[in-house]
Design an enzyme around this catalytic site. Structure first.
Site, mmCIF file in Angstrom:
data_model
loop_
_atom_site.group_PDB
_atom_site.id
_atom_site.type_symbol
_atom_site.label_atom_id
_atom_site.label_comp_id
_atom_site.label_asym_id
_atom_site.label_seq_id
_atom_site.Cartn_x
_atom_site.Cartn_y
_atom_site.Cartn_z
ATOM 1 N N ILE A 1 0.857 -1.186 0.000
ATOM 2 C CA ILE A 1 0.000 0.000 0.000
ATOM 3 C C ILE A 1 0.891 1.232 0.000
ATOM 4 O O ILE A 1 1.754 1.391 0.876
ATOM 5 C CB ILE A 1 -0.926 0.009 1.227
ATOM 6 N N PHE A 2 0.697 2.112 -0.972
ATOM 7 C CA PHE A 2 1.533 3.310 -1.107
ATOM 8 C C PHE A 2 0.856 4.497 -0.434
ATOM 9 O O PHE A 2 -0.268 4.860 -0.762
ATOM 10 C CB PHE A 2 1.786 3.621 -2.581
ATOM 11 N N GLY A 3 1.558 5.097 0.515
ATOM 12 C CA GLY A 3 1.079 6.297 1.183
ATOM 13 C C GLY A 3 1.908 7.497 0.805
ATOM 14 O O GLY A 3 3.145 7.434 0.809
ATOM 15 N N TYR A 4 1.253 8.604 0.492
ATOM 16 C CA TYR A 4 1.962 9.815 0.074
ATOM 17 C C TYR A 4 1.459 11.047 0.823
ATOM 18 O O TYR A 4 1.957 12.155 0.623
ATOM 19 C CB TYR A 4 1.790 10.028 -1.436
ATOM 20 N N GLY A 5 0.454 10.869 1.689
ATOM 21 C CA GLY A 5 -0.061 11.943 2.523
ATOM 22 C C GLY A 5 0.133 11.577 3.979
ATOM 23 O O GLY A 5 1.245 11.263 4.413
ATOM 24 N N SER A 6 -0.946 11.581 4.748
ATOM 25 C CA SER A 6 -0.829 11.281 6.178
ATOM 26 C C SER A 6 -0.369 9.850 6.448
ATOM 27 O O SER A 6 0.149 9.561 7.537
ATOM 28 C CB SER A 6 -2.164 11.536 6.880
ATOM 29 N N GLU B 1 -9.894 6.414 3.943
ATOM 30 C CA GLU B 1 -9.558 7.034 2.671
ATOM 31 C C GLU B 1 -10.749 7.141 1.709
ATOM 32 O O GLU B 1 -10.890 8.141 1.014
ATOM 33 C CB GLU B 1 -8.431 6.246 1.991
#
Length: 222
Positions: A35-40, A115
């Site tokens: 799972i790619f996270g780019y914010g919080s 999300e």
């Protein structure tokens, strides 16, 4: 985590896929999901995971174009949070988390609320390049807010976005905290991790707060 790669600024060989997927798997383990996270998610995933890697995806740019009426804002004063914009020359840094076995269903259940239901994001498959080994990319799931969702705010001048961020707060905290933590994460990735949009908003906030400095002391104020 701070090893510099020469591959991250190379434009993608082909446009990124835009078709949503529900369960992109790690090729080496049919029970694993990245799972790619780019914010919080880069600082607060809030789900159990087996591994995490700092890195980047090509073909996307990060933008503060999504409205948030729950985590970082309210119905009357929506906050500004990030989404991904398809951009052939773009590069977005973040963190990929690997979930395995029972972690998969639990993580997806949690993220569906955080999300999708509360955030207005859809799922999309992206190719993630680990910072320490960009020659071995991974398929990952990313949550992306599109212009079709009702919370989408779209582009605005960086000064206007900064003003909105300074004014908003939600159940997860002040919108300014979100901005500062994301800026701190980018600094940890090293000088090769560039995000001009994020930097411009941080600079705009700095002009509005004379004593502003994106440090842990500033975070303590929000």
């Amino acid at each position: 985590m701070k090893q510099e790669s020469t591959a991250q600024n190379t434009p993608p060989a082909s446009p990124p896929t835009s078709s949503p997927v529900q369960h992109p798997r790690d090729d080496g383990d049919p029970q694993a999901l990245w799972i790619f996270g780019y914010g919080s998610l880069v600082w607060r995933p809030d789900f159990a995971y087996s591994d995490s890697r700092v890195g980047f995806v090509r073909g996307y740019s990060r933008r503060f174009w999504q409205g948030d009426t729950f985590h970082r804002g309210s119905d009357k004063m929506p906050g500004r949070v990030v989404t991904l914009l398809e951009d052939h020359e773009g590069c977005t840094w973040g963190v990929a988390y690997q979930v395995q076995g029972e972690q998969v269903s639990e993580a997806l259940k949690y993220l569906n609320v955080r999300e999708a239901v509360l955030g207005g994001y859809d799922t999309k498959e992206v190719t993630f390049y680990p910072q320490d080994n960009p020659d071995q990319p991974l398929k990952a799931l990313a949550y992306v807010a599109t212009p079709q969702n009702p919370g989408y705010l779209g582009p605005a001048p960086e000064e206007a976005i900064a003003t909105q961020i300074l004014a908003c707060r939600g159940f997860s905290g002040h919108n300014l905290e979100y901005l500062l933590r994301l800026a701190d994460f980018m600094q940890l990735c090293g000088p090769q991790a560039q995000d001009e949009h994020l930097a411009a908003i941080v600079d705009a906030v700095g002009t509005m707060l004379p004593c502003f400095c994106p440090t842990e002391q500033a975070l303590a104020l929000v």
